[in-house]
Scaffold this motif. Structure first.
Motif, short mmCIF file in Angstrom:
data_model
loop_
_atom_site.label_atom_id
_atom_site.label_comp_id
_atom_site.label_asym_id
_atom_site.label_seq_id
_atom_site.Cartn_x
_atom_site.Cartn_y
_atom_site.Cartn_z
N THR A 157 -13.96 45.87 34.25
CA THR A 157 -12.83 45.10 33.68
C THR A 157 -12.47 45.49 32.37
O THR A 157 -13.18 46.16 31.45
N PHE A 158 -11.28 45.14 32.04
CA PHE A 158 -10.76 45.66 30.76
C PHE A 158 -10.37 44.52 29.62
O PHE A 158 -9.67 43.54 30.20
N LYS A 159 -10.59 44.83 28.52
CA LYS A 159 -10.02 43.97 27.56
C LYS A 159 -9.21 44.57 26.38
O LYS A 159 -9.71 45.67 26.06
N VAL A 160 -8.08 44.22 25.93
CA VAL A 160 -7.26 44.76 24.95
C VAL A 160 -7.13 44.00 23.75
O VAL A 160 -7.02 42.79 23.66
N SER A 161 -7.63 44.57 22.69
CA SER A 161 -7.50 43.72 21.28
C SER A 161 -6.77 44.44 20.22
O SER A 161 -6.80 45.85 20.23
N THR A 200 -23.45 46.48 28.87
CA THR A 200 -23.15 47.65 28.08
C THR A 200 -21.54 47.59 28.21
O THR A 200 -21.02 47.53 29.13
N ALA A 201 -20.77 48.25 27.19
CA ALA A 201 -19.59 48.47 27.10
C ALA A 201 -19.23 49.76 26.89
O ALA A 201 -20.05 50.57 25.95
N HIS A 241 -16.20 55.81 23.99
CA HIS A 241 -17.37 55.78 23.15
C HIS A 241 -18.32 54.61 23.53
O HIS A 241 -17.73 53.41 23.85
N ALA A 242 -19.47 54.75 23.14
CA ALA A 242 -20.37 53.72 23.14
C ALA A 242 -20.50 52.67 22.03
O ALA A 242 -20.67 51.63 22.21
N ASP A 243 -19.77 53.27 20.94
CA ASP A 243 -19.52 52.31 19.61
C ASP A 243 -18.15 52.37 19.37
O ASP A 243 -17.42 53.28 19.13
N PRO A 244 -17.73 50.81 19.23
CA PRO A 244 -16.16 50.86 18.84
C PRO A 244 -15.86 51.52 17.58
O PRO A 244 -14.61 51.82 17.38
N THR A 272 -11.66 47.59 25.56
CA THR A 272 -12.91 47.51 25.87
C THR A 272 -13.29 47.45 27.44
O THR A 272 -12.77 46.74 28.18
N ALA A 273 -14.09 48.42 27.99
CA ALA A 273 -14.48 48.23 29.67
C ALA A 273 -15.74 48.09 29.57
O ALA A 273 -16.68 48.44 29.09
#
Length: 175
Positions: A50-54, A111-112, A164-167, A66-67
């Motif tokens: 699932t994906f989120k866009v900010s 996790t994302a 990446h694991a870190d935004p 964010t996946a």
């Protein structure tokens, strides 16, 4: 002498069979990796997530993607940039913001993974307006999804970071 040739033929046949078996095993595991517990984890497909866009303001403004894995799914994202475009023409497809492969990110429900997309890397008044983003995991373009953007984007030479694991690592600084 005949038994020497027969034994040699048998060894060659056995070696050929072993080679085929090794190749089949390598092919079967080429799309998988192991997690920290030694479990085999397969590569993510677009439909696994699932994906989120900010919208973010850092680096002149960009979209943070964010996946997260859907319930019951554990998979990994390769450390390459996502396949994405704002429209259906080549000039709206994202290019890589990074020129090296990052580490894979293993996803589960807790996790994302993060990728940053900068829609406009030029310093001019030009660009096309879009309200949607077409996104898929690299290599799974047949399953592209369409995401609503938080606002209208002006698009001119868009770029994207790797997953990446870190935004904080997903900020796409134009070069």
């Amino acid at each position: 002498m005949r038994s020497l040739f027969a034994a040699r033929s048998a060894r060659l046949a056995l070696a050929a069979a072993a080679s085929v078996a090794l190749a089949a095993t390598a092919t079967a595991t080429a799309g998988a990796t192991t997690d920290s517990r030694g479990n085999t984890v397969r590569a993510c497909k677009t439909n696994d997530l699932t994906f989120k866009v900010s919208s973010k303001t850092q680096a002149g403004g960009y979209y943070l993607i964010t996946a997260t894995a859907k319930p019951g799914v554990t998979c990994y994202l390769k450390g390459v940039f996502p396949s994405a475009s704002f429209g259906y023409t080549p000039d709206t497809e994202v290019s890589p913001a990074q020129h090296a492969v990052s580490e894979n990110v293993t996803l589960s429900r807790s996790t994302a993974a993060y990728a940053g997309i900068n829609p406009k890397t030029t310093n001019n008044d030009y660009g096309k307006q879009f309200e949607l983003l077409h996104l898929s995991i690299a290599g799974d373009e047949a399953n592209t999804i369409t995401l609503d953007l938080p606002g209208t984007a002006t698009v001119d030479r868009p770029i994207a970071t790797n997953w990446h694991a870190d935004p904080a690592d997903a900020v796409p600084f134009p070069s």
